[in-house]
Design a protein around this motif. Structure first.
Motif, short mmCIF file in Angstrom:
data_model
loop_
_atom_site.label_atom_id
_atom_site.label_comp_id
_atom_site.label_asym_id
_atom_site.label_seq_id
_atom_site.Cartn_x
_atom_site.Cartn_y
_atom_site.Cartn_z
N TYR A 253 4.62 6.71 -4.38
CA TYR A 253 4.11 5.83 -3.33
C TYR A 253 2.75 5.23 -3.68
O TYR A 253 2.50 4.05 -3.44
CB TYR A 253 4.01 6.57 -1.99
CG TYR A 253 5.34 6.94 -1.41
CD1 TYR A 253 6.34 6.00 -1.24
CD2 TYR A 253 5.60 8.24 -1.01
CE1 TYR A 253 7.56 6.33 -0.69
CE2 TYR A 253 6.82 8.59 -0.45
CZ TYR A 253 7.80 7.63 -0.29
OH TYR A 253 9.02 7.96 0.25
N ASN A 254 1.87 6.01 -4.27
CA ASN A 254 0.53 5.52 -4.60
C ASN A 254 0.52 4.53 -5.75
O ASN A 254 -0.50 3.91 -6.02
CB ASN A 254 -0.40 6.69 -4.92
CG ASN A 254 -0.73 7.50 -3.70
OD1 ASN A 254 -0.71 6.99 -2.58
ND2 ASN A 254 -1.02 8.77 -3.88
N THR B 70 0.84 -1.20 0.00
CA THR B 70 0.00 0.00 0.00
C THR B 70 0.88 1.25 0.00
O THR B 70 2.08 1.18 0.28
CB THR B 70 -0.91 0.04 1.24
OG1 THR B 70 -0.08 0.22 2.40
CG2 THR B 70 -1.75 -1.22 1.36
N ALA B 71 0.27 2.39 -0.28
CA ALA B 71 1.01 3.66 -0.25
C ALA B 71 1.56 3.93 1.14
O ALA B 71 2.70 4.40 1.29
CB ALA B 71 0.12 4.80 -0.71
N ASP B 72 0.79 3.62 2.18
CA ASP B 72 1.27 3.82 3.55
C ASP B 72 2.47 2.93 3.86
O ASP B 72 3.42 3.36 4.50
CB ASP B 72 0.15 3.58 4.56
CG ASP B 72 -0.90 4.66 4.54
OD1 ASP B 72 -0.58 5.80 4.12
OD2 ASP B 72 -2.05 4.39 4.93
N GLU B 73 2.43 1.68 3.40
CA GLU B 73 3.58 0.78 3.60
C GLU B 73 4.79 1.29 2.83
O GLU B 73 5.91 1.24 3.33
CB GLU B 73 3.23 -0.63 3.13
CG GLU B 73 2.22 -1.33 3.99
CD GLU B 73 1.70 -2.62 3.38
OE1 GLU B 73 1.28 -3.49 4.16
OE2 GLU B 73 1.70 -2.76 2.14
N SER C 88 1.56 -0.64 -5.80
CA SER C 88 0.75 -1.82 -5.48
C SER C 88 1.33 -3.12 -6.05
O SER C 88 1.08 -4.19 -5.53
CB SER C 88 -0.69 -1.63 -5.96
OG SER C 88 -0.72 -1.51 -7.37
#
Length: 70
Positions: free
Chosen positions: A49-50, A2-5, A53
């Protein structure tokens, strides 16, 4: 991932495209909006980042072998 990861990834981390061992690279730069990956095939890619996936950080036991035998 994910973007957060992805935002937590460290420079030097080994990453894999879709978990395949033959599509591996190393994170060489980390910035406010993404990373740069130096792939083992000699290519370098900037990835937001986004858009990460399809990228995975994997332990050896999680890596896949494709139909080419890699």
């Amino acid at each position: 991932m994910t973007a957060d990861e992805a935002r937590e990834i460290d420079v030097g981390a080994r990453v894999y495209w879709r978990g395949y061992a033959h599509d591996a690279g190393t994170v060489t730069v980390r910035s406010w909006n993404g990373v740069v990956v130096a792939w083992d095939n000699g290519q370098r890619t900037s990835i937001h980042y986004n858009d990460m996936s399809e990228i995975q950080i994997a332990v050896i036991s999680d890596l896949k072998v494709d139909d080419r035998g890699y």
